[in-house]
Design an enzyme around this catalytic site. Structure first.
Site, PDB file in Angstrom:
ATOM      1  N   ARG A   1      86.225 -71.375  16.698  1.00  0.00           N
ATOM      2  CA  ARG A   1      86.078 -70.880  17.883  1.00  0.00           C
ATOM      3  C   ARG A   1      86.069 -71.654  19.130  1.00  0.00           C
ATOM      4  O   ARG A   1      86.467 -71.221  20.451  1.00  0.00           O
ATOM      5  CB  ARG A   1      84.605 -69.806  17.975  1.00  0.00           C
ATOM      6  CG  ARG A   1      84.633 -68.969  16.886  1.00  0.00           C
ATOM      7  CD  ARG A   1      83.290 -68.539  16.664  1.00  0.00           C
ATOM      8  NE  ARG A   1      82.473 -69.486  16.084  1.00  0.00           N
ATOM      9  CZ  ARG A   1      80.859 -69.600  15.924  1.00  0.00           C
ATOM     10  NH1 ARG A   1      80.399 -68.285  16.056  1.00  0.00           N
ATOM     11  NH2 ARG A   1      80.219 -70.357  15.559  1.00  0.00           N
TER      12      ARG A   1
ATOM     13  N   ASP B   1      87.439 -65.742  15.963  1.00  0.00           N
ATOM     14  CA  ASP B   1      86.246 -65.696  15.217  1.00  0.00           C
ATOM     15  C   ASP B   1      86.563 -65.047  13.833  1.00  0.00           C
ATOM     16  O   ASP B   1      87.093 -63.886  13.654  1.00  0.00           O
ATOM     17  CB  ASP B   1      85.297 -64.846  16.127  1.00  0.00           C
ATOM     18  CG  ASP B   1      83.956 -64.771  15.484  1.00  0.00           C
ATOM     19  OD1 ASP B   1      83.806 -64.696  14.350  1.00  0.00           O
ATOM     20  OD2 ASP B   1      82.925 -64.695  16.465  1.00  0.00           O
TER      21      ASP B   1
ATOM     22  N   SER C   1      78.751 -73.221  -1.817  1.00  0.00           N
ATOM     23  CA  SER C   1      77.693 -74.504  -1.838  1.00  0.00           C
ATOM     24  C   SER C   1      76.888 -74.387  -3.065  1.00  0.00           C
ATOM     25  O   SER C   1      76.747 -73.323  -4.019  1.00  0.00           O
ATOM     26  CB  SER C   1      76.858 -73.874  -0.637  1.00  0.00           C
ATOM     27  OG  SER C   1      75.542 -74.795  -0.722  1.00  0.00           O
TER      28      SER C   1
ATOM     29  N   TYR D   1      71.175 -67.113   3.131  1.00  0.00           N
ATOM     30  CA  TYR D   1      72.114 -68.075   2.725  1.00  0.00           C
ATOM     31  C   TYR D   1      72.778 -68.015   1.586  1.00  0.00           C
ATOM     32  O   TYR D   1      73.784 -68.275   1.267  1.00  0.00           O
ATOM     33  CB  TYR D   1      71.842 -69.403   3.659  1.00  0.00           C
ATOM     34  CG  TYR D   1      72.999 -70.507   3.183  1.00  0.00           C
ATOM     35  CD1 TYR D   1      74.032 -70.406   4.243  1.00  0.00           C
ATOM     36  CD2 TYR D   1      72.641 -71.629   2.530  1.00  0.00           C
ATOM     37  CE1 TYR D   1      75.105 -71.160   4.225  1.00  0.00           C
ATOM     38  CE2 TYR D   1      73.745 -72.511   2.452  1.00  0.00           C
ATOM     39  CZ  TYR D   1      74.973 -72.256   3.070  1.00  0.00           C
ATOM     40  OH  TYR D   1      75.803 -73.259   2.887  1.00  0.00           O
TER      41      TYR D   1
HETATM   42  P1  NDP Z   1      79.599 -77.619  10.529  1.00  0.00           P
HETATM   43  O1  NDP Z   1      78.553 -76.967  11.173  1.00  0.00           O
HETATM   44  O2  NDP Z   1      79.767 -78.999  10.790  1.00  0.00           O
HETATM   45  O3  NDP Z   1      81.095 -76.740  10.787  1.00  0.00           O
HETATM   46  C1  NDP Z   1      81.052 -75.437  10.532  1.00  0.00           C
HETATM   47  C2  NDP Z   1      82.586 -74.910  11.037  1.00  0.00           C
HETATM   48  O4  NDP Z   1      82.545 -73.752  11.040  1.00  0.00           O
HETATM   49  C3  NDP Z   1      82.726 -75.270  12.676  1.00  0.00           C
HETATM   50  O5  NDP Z   1      84.036 -75.910  12.442  1.00  0.00           O
HETATM   51  C4  NDP Z   1      82.544 -73.797  13.150  1.00  0.00           C
HETATM   52  O6  NDP Z   1      83.350 -73.825  14.424  1.00  0.00           O
HETATM   53  C5  NDP Z   1      83.232 -72.915  12.180  1.00  0.00           C
HETATM   54  N1  NDP Z   1      82.769 -71.590  12.147  1.00  0.00           N
HETATM   55  C6  NDP Z   1      81.338 -71.182  12.170  1.00  0.00           C
HETATM   56  N2  NDP Z   1      81.289 -69.990  12.271  1.00  0.00           N
HETATM   57  C7  NDP Z   1      82.562 -69.502  12.844  1.00  0.00           C
HETATM   58  C8  NDP Z   1      83.343 -68.461  13.146  1.00  0.00           C
HETATM   59  N3  NDP Z   1      82.621 -67.240  13.206  1.00  0.00           N
HETATM   60  N4  NDP Z   1      84.739 -68.305  13.379  1.00  0.00           N
HETATM   61  C9  NDP Z   1      85.318 -69.424  13.084  1.00  0.00           C
HETATM   62  N5  NDP Z   1      84.841 -70.572  12.804  1.00  0.00           N
HETATM   63  C10 NDP Z   1      83.521 -70.854  12.653  1.00  0.00           C
HETATM   64  O7  NDP Z   1      79.260 -77.426   8.911  1.00  0.00           O
HETATM   65  P2  NDP Z   1      79.944 -78.070   7.592  1.00  0.00           P
HETATM   66  O8  NDP Z   1      81.116 -78.663   7.828  1.00  0.00           O
HETATM   67  O9  NDP Z   1      78.807 -78.898   6.763  1.00  0.00           O
HETATM   68  O10 NDP Z   1      80.329 -76.444   6.955  1.00  0.00           O
HETATM   69  C11 NDP Z   1      81.550 -76.248   6.369  1.00  0.00           C
HETATM   70  C12 NDP Z   1      81.232 -74.951   5.298  1.00  0.00           C
HETATM   71  O11 NDP Z   1      80.610 -75.724   4.181  1.00  0.00           O
HETATM   72  C13 NDP Z   1      80.314 -74.039   5.718  1.00  0.00           C
HETATM   73  O12 NDP Z   1      80.861 -72.807   5.107  1.00  0.00           O
HETATM   74  C14 NDP Z   1      79.045 -74.474   4.765  1.00  0.00           C
HETATM   75  O13 NDP Z   1      78.088 -73.137   4.461  1.00  0.00           O
HETATM   76  C15 NDP Z   1      79.469 -75.036   3.791  1.00  0.00           C
HETATM   77  N6  NDP Z   1      78.754 -76.131   3.015  1.00  0.00           N
HETATM   78  C16 NDP Z   1      77.851 -77.116   4.157  1.00  0.00           C
HETATM   79  C17 NDP Z   1      77.084 -77.789   3.331  1.00  0.00           C
HETATM   80  C18 NDP Z   1      76.183 -78.906   4.107  1.00  0.00           C
HETATM   81  O14 NDP Z   1      75.283 -79.650   3.430  1.00  0.00           O
HETATM   82  N7  NDP Z   1      76.754 -79.394   5.194  1.00  0.00           N
HETATM   83  C19 NDP Z   1      76.841 -78.063   1.870  1.00  0.00           C
HETATM   84  C20 NDP Z   1      77.501 -76.938   1.296  1.00  0.00           C
HETATM   85  C21 NDP Z   1      78.489 -76.088   1.859  1.00  0.00           C
HETATM   86  P3  NDP Z   1      83.017 -73.200  15.621  1.00  0.00           P
HETATM   87  O15 NDP Z   1      81.558 -73.473  16.207  1.00  0.00           O
HETATM   88  O16 NDP Z   1      83.962 -74.179  16.567  1.00  0.00           O
HETATM   89  O17 NDP Z   1      83.652 -71.518  15.771  1.00  0.00           O
HETATM   90  C1  8X3 Z   2      74.328 -76.350   2.209  1.00  0.00           C
HETATM   91  C2  8X3 Z   2      73.729 -77.068   1.183  1.00  0.00           C
HETATM   92  O1  8X3 Z   2      71.320 -77.202   0.070  1.00  0.00           O
HETATM   93  O2  8X3 Z   2      71.442 -77.112   2.613  1.00  0.00           O
HETATM   94  O3  8X3 Z   2      75.115 -75.366   1.753  1.00  0.00           O
HETATM   95  O4  8X3 Z   2      71.890 -75.089   0.991  1.00  0.00           O
HETATM   96  S1  8X3 Z   2      71.830 -76.503   1.314  1.00  0.00           S
END
Ligand code: NDP
Ligand code: 8X3
Length: 255
Positions: A34, A60, A140, A153
Protein backbone atom coordinates in the site's frame (compact mmCIF):
# COMPACT_ATOMS: atom_id res chain seq x y z
CA UNK A 1 10.10 -10.38 -21.02
CA UNK A 2 11.84 -12.84 -18.74
CA UNK A 3 10.14 -14.89 -16.07
CA UNK A 4 7.73 -12.80 -14.01
CA UNK A 5 7.21 -12.92 -10.25
CA UNK A 6 4.46 -11.04 -8.45
CA UNK A 7 5.17 -10.29 -4.80
CA UNK A 8 2.52 -8.88 -2.47
CA UNK A 9 3.70 -7.03 0.62
CA UNK A 10 6.97 -6.06 -1.06
CA UNK A 11 7.44 -2.81 0.84
CA UNK A 12 9.01 -4.55 3.84
CA UNK A 13 10.29 -7.78 5.38
CA UNK A 14 10.05 -11.05 3.47
CA UNK A 15 8.44 -9.46 0.43
CA UNK A 16 11.12 -6.84 -0.01
CA UNK A 17 13.92 -9.38 0.54
CA UNK A 18 12.25 -11.73 -1.94
CA UNK A 19 12.08 -8.91 -4.49
CA UNK A 20 15.86 -8.50 -4.27
CA UNK A 21 16.41 -12.27 -4.48
CA UNK A 22 14.24 -12.76 -7.58
CA UNK A 23 15.65 -9.64 -9.26
CA UNK A 24 19.21 -10.84 -8.60
CA UNK A 25 18.23 -14.02 -10.43
CA UNK A 26 16.94 -12.20 -13.50
CA UNK A 27 13.19 -12.21 -12.87
CA UNK A 28 11.03 -9.29 -13.95
CA UNK A 29 8.85 -8.22 -11.06
CA UNK A 30 5.41 -6.94 -10.16
CA UNK A 31 5.60 -5.54 -6.66
CA UNK A 32 2.64 -4.74 -4.45
CA UNK A 33 1.97 -3.03 -1.14
CA UNK A 34 0.00 0.00 0.00
CA UNK A 35 2.92 2.38 0.65
CA UNK A 36 3.43 3.68 -2.86
CA UNK A 37 6.52 5.75 -2.06
CA UNK A 38 8.34 2.64 -0.84
CA UNK A 39 7.17 0.67 -3.88
CA UNK A 40 8.47 3.33 -6.26
CA UNK A 41 11.81 3.50 -4.47
CA UNK A 42 12.13 -0.29 -4.54
CA UNK A 43 11.24 -0.44 -8.24
CA UNK A 44 13.90 2.16 -9.08
CA UNK A 45 16.54 0.41 -6.94
CA UNK A 46 15.88 -3.01 -8.47
CA UNK A 47 15.81 -1.72 -12.04
CA UNK A 48 19.10 0.11 -11.71
CA UNK A 49 20.90 -2.63 -9.75
CA UNK A 50 19.75 -5.68 -11.69
CA UNK A 51 18.62 -4.33 -15.06
CA UNK A 52 15.22 -6.05 -14.78
CA UNK A 53 11.76 -4.65 -15.51
CA UNK A 54 9.68 -3.77 -12.46
CA UNK A 55 6.01 -2.80 -12.32
CA UNK A 56 4.73 -1.23 -9.12
CA UNK A 57 1.14 -2.34 -8.54
CA UNK A 58 -0.17 -0.71 -5.37
CA UNK A 59 -3.45 -1.96 -3.98
CA UNK A 60 -4.92 -3.01 -0.66
CA UNK A 61 -5.37 -6.79 -0.74
CA UNK A 62 -8.54 -6.39 1.36
CA UNK A 63 -10.24 -4.47 -1.45
CA UNK A 64 -11.82 -7.18 -3.60
CA UNK A 65 -12.62 -4.84 -6.48
CA UNK A 66 -9.17 -3.25 -6.47
CA UNK A 67 -7.50 -6.66 -6.53
CA UNK A 68 -9.47 -7.97 -9.51
CA UNK A 69 -9.32 -4.65 -11.41
CA UNK A 70 -5.56 -4.51 -10.95
CA UNK A 71 -5.11 -7.86 -12.69
CA UNK A 72 -7.64 -7.42 -15.47
CA UNK A 73 -6.06 -4.08 -16.36
CA UNK A 74 -2.46 -5.33 -16.32
CA UNK A 75 -0.59 -4.69 -19.58
CA UNK A 76 -0.76 -7.94 -21.65
CA UNK A 77 2.99 -8.63 -21.35
CA UNK A 78 2.74 -8.59 -17.59
CA UNK A 79 -0.11 -11.10 -17.39
CA UNK A 80 2.22 -14.08 -17.92
CA UNK A 81 2.98 -14.38 -14.19
CA UNK A 82 5.16 -17.41 -13.44
CA UNK A 83 5.37 -17.13 -9.66
CA UNK A 84 3.10 -15.49 -7.09
CA UNK A 85 4.62 -14.81 -3.68
CA UNK A 86 1.38 -14.31 -1.76
CA UNK A 87 2.94 -12.69 1.26
CA UNK A 88 1.06 -9.54 2.37
CA UNK A 89 -0.21 -10.06 5.87
CA UNK A 90 -0.05 -8.97 9.47
CA UNK A 91 -0.74 -9.67 13.10
CA UNK A 92 -2.45 -7.06 15.25
CA UNK A 93 -2.33 -7.32 19.01
CA UNK A 94 -1.53 -10.19 21.35
CA UNK A 95 -4.38 -10.32 23.83
CA UNK A 96 -6.59 -12.80 25.61
CA UNK A 97 -9.57 -13.97 23.54
CA UNK A 98 -12.13 -12.03 25.56
CA UNK A 99 -10.04 -8.84 25.52
CA UNK A 100 -8.76 -8.72 21.93
CA UNK A 101 -9.95 -5.91 19.68
CA UNK A 102 -12.68 -6.95 17.24
CA UNK A 103 -11.36 -4.37 14.80
CA UNK A 104 -7.97 -6.10 14.89
CA UNK A 105 -9.65 -9.45 14.31
CA UNK A 106 -11.52 -8.12 11.30
CA UNK A 107 -8.38 -6.58 9.81
CA UNK A 108 -6.47 -9.84 10.16
CA UNK A 109 -9.30 -11.89 8.65
CA UNK A 110 -9.71 -9.44 5.78
CA UNK A 111 -5.98 -9.27 5.05
CA UNK A 112 -4.60 -12.72 5.84
CA UNK A 113 -7.50 -14.83 4.60
CA UNK A 114 -9.72 -12.88 2.23
CA UNK A 115 -6.93 -10.71 0.77
CA UNK A 116 -4.59 -13.64 0.26
CA UNK A 117 -7.35 -15.62 -1.45
CA UNK A 118 -8.50 -12.72 -3.67
CA UNK A 119 -4.96 -12.37 -4.99
CA UNK A 120 -4.54 -16.14 -5.42
CA UNK A 121 -7.85 -16.34 -7.29
CA UNK A 122 -7.07 -13.41 -9.59
CA UNK A 123 -3.59 -14.70 -10.41
CA UNK A 124 -4.69 -18.32 -10.83
CA UNK A 125 -7.13 -17.12 -13.52
CA UNK A 126 -4.11 -15.79 -15.43
CA UNK A 127 -2.10 -18.98 -14.86
CA UNK A 128 -4.79 -21.50 -15.82
CA UNK A 129 -4.84 -20.77 -19.58
CA UNK A 130 -1.04 -21.11 -19.62
CA UNK A 131 -1.25 -24.45 -17.82
CA UNK A 132 1.60 -23.46 -15.53
CA UNK A 133 2.46 -21.27 -12.60
CA UNK A 134 3.51 -21.44 -8.99
CA UNK A 135 1.61 -19.94 -6.07
CA UNK A 136 3.59 -19.57 -2.85
CA UNK A 137 1.47 -18.64 0.17
CA UNK A 138 3.07 -17.30 3.36
CA UNK A 139 1.54 -19.09 6.31
CA UNK A 140 3.24 -19.25 9.71
CA UNK A 141 4.10 -21.65 12.51
CA UNK A 142 1.19 -19.81 14.16
CA UNK A 143 -1.02 -21.78 11.78
CA UNK A 144 0.50 -25.07 12.91
CA UNK A 145 0.14 -24.66 16.70
CA UNK A 146 -2.05 -22.13 18.46
CA UNK A 147 -0.36 -20.20 21.28
CA UNK A 148 -1.73 -18.16 24.17
CA UNK A 149 -3.09 -14.76 23.06
CA UNK A 150 -2.54 -15.73 19.42
CA UNK A 151 -6.24 -16.49 18.82
CA UNK A 152 -7.27 -14.78 15.59
CA UNK A 153 -3.80 -14.45 14.06
CA UNK A 154 -3.26 -18.19 14.56
CA UNK A 155 -6.68 -18.90 13.08
CA UNK A 156 -5.98 -16.83 9.97
CA UNK A 157 -2.71 -18.68 9.39
CA UNK A 158 -4.41 -22.04 9.97
CA UNK A 159 -6.81 -20.92 7.26
CA UNK A 160 -3.89 -20.17 4.93
CA UNK A 161 -2.60 -23.68 5.66
CA UNK A 162 -5.97 -25.30 4.87
CA UNK A 163 -6.64 -23.14 1.83
CA UNK A 164 -3.17 -23.84 0.43
CA UNK A 165 -3.98 -27.54 0.58
CA UNK A 166 -7.36 -26.90 -1.00
CA UNK A 167 -5.80 -24.87 -3.81
CA UNK A 168 -3.16 -27.56 -4.42
CA UNK A 169 -5.91 -30.14 -4.87
CA UNK A 170 -8.20 -28.02 -7.04
CA UNK A 171 -5.46 -26.53 -9.21
CA UNK A 172 -3.82 -29.91 -9.79
CA UNK A 173 -5.76 -30.38 -13.03
CA UNK A 174 -4.24 -27.14 -14.33
CA UNK A 175 -0.64 -28.13 -13.44
CA UNK A 176 -0.25 -25.19 -11.07
CA UNK A 177 2.10 -25.67 -8.12
CA UNK A 178 0.99 -24.51 -4.67
CA UNK A 179 3.52 -24.19 -1.85
CA UNK A 180 2.84 -23.04 1.70
CA UNK A 181 5.80 -21.70 3.67
CA UNK A 182 5.51 -21.42 7.45
CA UNK A 183 8.26 -19.38 9.12
CA UNK A 184 8.87 -19.05 12.84
CA UNK A 185 10.21 -15.94 14.57
CA UNK A 186 11.62 -13.55 11.98
CA UNK A 187 12.68 -10.01 12.71
CA UNK A 188 11.04 -7.68 10.20
CA UNK A 189 8.48 -4.93 10.75
CA UNK A 190 6.03 -7.68 11.74
CA UNK A 191 6.28 -7.29 15.53
CA UNK A 192 6.32 -3.50 15.36
CA UNK A 193 3.04 -3.68 13.43
CA UNK A 194 1.65 -6.28 15.84
CA UNK A 195 2.49 -4.17 18.89
CA UNK A 196 1.35 -0.96 17.19
CA UNK A 197 4.73 0.73 17.05
CA UNK A 198 6.00 -0.27 20.53
CA UNK A 199 9.70 -1.14 19.95
CA UNK A 200 10.21 -2.59 23.45
CA UNK A 201 7.43 -5.16 23.13
CA UNK A 202 8.51 -5.90 19.58
CA UNK A 203 12.14 -6.53 20.51
CA UNK A 204 11.16 -8.86 23.41
CA UNK A 205 9.92 -11.48 20.94
CA UNK A 206 13.48 -12.08 19.74
CA UNK A 207 15.25 -12.05 23.13
CA UNK A 208 17.82 -14.81 23.57
CA UNK A 209 17.69 -16.10 20.04
CA UNK A 210 18.97 -15.19 16.61
CA UNK A 211 15.76 -14.74 14.68
CA UNK A 212 15.27 -15.49 11.01
CA UNK A 213 15.81 -12.51 8.74
CA UNK A 214 13.90 -11.43 5.67
CA UNK A 215 16.81 -12.71 3.59
CA UNK A 216 16.65 -16.17 5.23
CA UNK A 217 13.00 -16.50 4.30
CA UNK A 218 13.54 -15.03 0.84
CA UNK A 219 16.22 -17.67 0.17
CA UNK A 220 13.74 -20.42 1.05
CA UNK A 221 11.00 -18.87 -1.07
CA UNK A 222 13.38 -18.64 -4.01
CA UNK A 223 14.60 -22.20 -3.50
CA UNK A 224 11.01 -23.47 -3.72
CA UNK A 225 10.45 -21.42 -6.87
CA UNK A 226 13.64 -22.56 -8.58
CA UNK A 227 13.13 -26.34 -8.46
CA UNK A 228 12.62 -28.23 -11.73
CA UNK A 229 9.10 -28.01 -13.24
CA UNK A 230 8.17 -31.54 -12.11
CA UNK A 231 9.07 -30.90 -8.43
CA UNK A 232 6.82 -29.11 -5.93
CA UNK A 233 7.47 -28.48 -2.25
CA UNK A 234 3.98 -28.57 -0.83
CA UNK A 235 4.56 -27.43 2.72
CA UNK A 236 7.66 -26.13 4.43
CA UNK A 237 8.23 -24.98 8.01
CA UNK A 238 11.38 -23.14 9.08
CA UNK A 239 12.39 -21.74 12.45
CA UNK A 240 15.47 -20.19 14.03
CA UNK A 241 17.84 -22.62 15.77
CA UNK A 242 16.47 -21.85 19.23
CA UNK A 243 12.82 -22.41 18.34
CA UNK A 244 11.17 -25.81 17.83
CA UNK A 245 7.59 -24.66 17.19
CA UNK A 246 5.11 -22.02 18.32
CA UNK A 247 5.81 -22.50 22.03
CA UNK A 248 9.07 -24.36 22.56
CA UNK A 249 12.00 -21.94 22.71
CA UNK A 250 15.48 -22.43 24.14
CA UNK A 251 16.36 -18.80 24.77
CA UNK A 252 19.96 -17.99 25.63
CA UNK A 253 19.59 -16.20 28.96
CA UNK A 254 23.18 -14.91 28.78
CA UNK A 255 22.60 -13.11 25.51
P1 NDP B 1 6.29 -6.90 7.48
O1 NDP B 1 5.40 -6.13 8.40
O2 NDP B 1 7.72 -6.55 7.45
O3 NDP B 1 5.71 -6.82 5.99
C1 NDP B 1 4.34 -6.99 5.73
C2 NDP B 1 4.01 -6.57 4.32
O4 NDP B 1 2.62 -6.81 4.08
C3 NDP B 1 4.29 -5.10 4.06
O5 NDP B 1 4.94 -4.97 2.82
C4 NDP B 1 2.90 -4.48 3.99
O6 NDP B 1 2.90 -3.42 3.05
C5 NDP B 1 2.07 -5.65 3.44
N1 NDP B 1 0.66 -5.51 3.74
C6 NDP B 1 0.05 -5.55 4.96
N2 NDP B 1 -1.28 -5.33 4.81
C7 NDP B 1 -1.50 -5.15 3.48
C8 NDP B 1 -2.66 -4.88 2.71
N3 NDP B 1 -3.86 -4.74 3.27
N4 NDP B 1 -2.54 -4.78 1.36
C9 NDP B 1 -1.33 -4.89 0.78
N5 NDP B 1 -0.20 -5.14 1.45
C10 NDP B 1 -0.29 -5.26 2.79
O7 NDP B 1 6.09 -8.45 7.87
P2 NDP B 1 6.80 -9.79 7.35
O8 NDP B 1 7.59 -9.55 6.13
O9 NDP B 1 7.45 -10.42 8.51
O10 NDP B 1 5.50 -10.66 7.03
C11 NDP B 1 5.17 -11.11 5.74
C12 NDP B 1 4.23 -12.28 5.86
O11 NDP B 1 4.86 -13.33 6.58
C13 NDP B 1 2.93 -11.99 6.62
O12 NDP B 1 1.90 -12.70 6.00
C14 NDP B 1 3.20 -12.54 8.02
O13 NDP B 1 2.01 -12.90 8.66
C15 NDP B 1 4.04 -13.75 7.68
N6 NDP B 1 4.91 -14.24 8.73
C16 NDP B 1 5.79 -13.41 9.43
C17 NDP B 1 6.61 -13.93 10.40
C18 NDP B 1 7.52 -13.10 11.22
O14 NDP B 1 7.90 -13.52 12.34
N7 NDP B 1 7.95 -11.93 10.75
C19 NDP B 1 6.63 -15.39 10.67
C20 NDP B 1 5.68 -16.14 9.91
C21 NDP B 1 4.88 -15.58 8.98
P3 NDP B 1 2.12 -2.03 3.19
O15 NDP B 1 2.04 -1.71 4.64
O16 NDP B 1 2.96 -1.08 2.38
O17 NDP B 1 0.79 -2.29 2.56
C1 8X3 C 1 4.68 -14.94 13.00
C2 8X3 C 1 5.32 -15.93 13.92
O1 8X3 C 1 5.20 -16.92 16.27
O2 8X3 C 1 4.96 -14.51 16.06
O3 8X3 C 1 3.76 -15.55 12.17
O4 8X3 C 1 3.20 -15.99 15.38
S1 8X3 C 1 4.61 -15.84 15.46
Amino acid sequence: MGKIVLITGATSGFGKAAAYKFAANGYDLIINGRRTERLDQLAAALESKYNVAVLALPFDVRDEQAVFNSFTSLPEDWKAIDVLVNNAGLALGRDYFEEASLEDWNTMIDTNIKGVMYVARAVSLLMIPRKKGHIINLGSIAGKEVYEKGNMYCATKAAVDALSEAMRIDLLRHCIKVTAIHPGAAETEFSLVRFKGDPVQAKKIYEGLTPLTGDDVADVIFYCASLPPHVCINDLTLTPLRQANSFYYNRDTNA
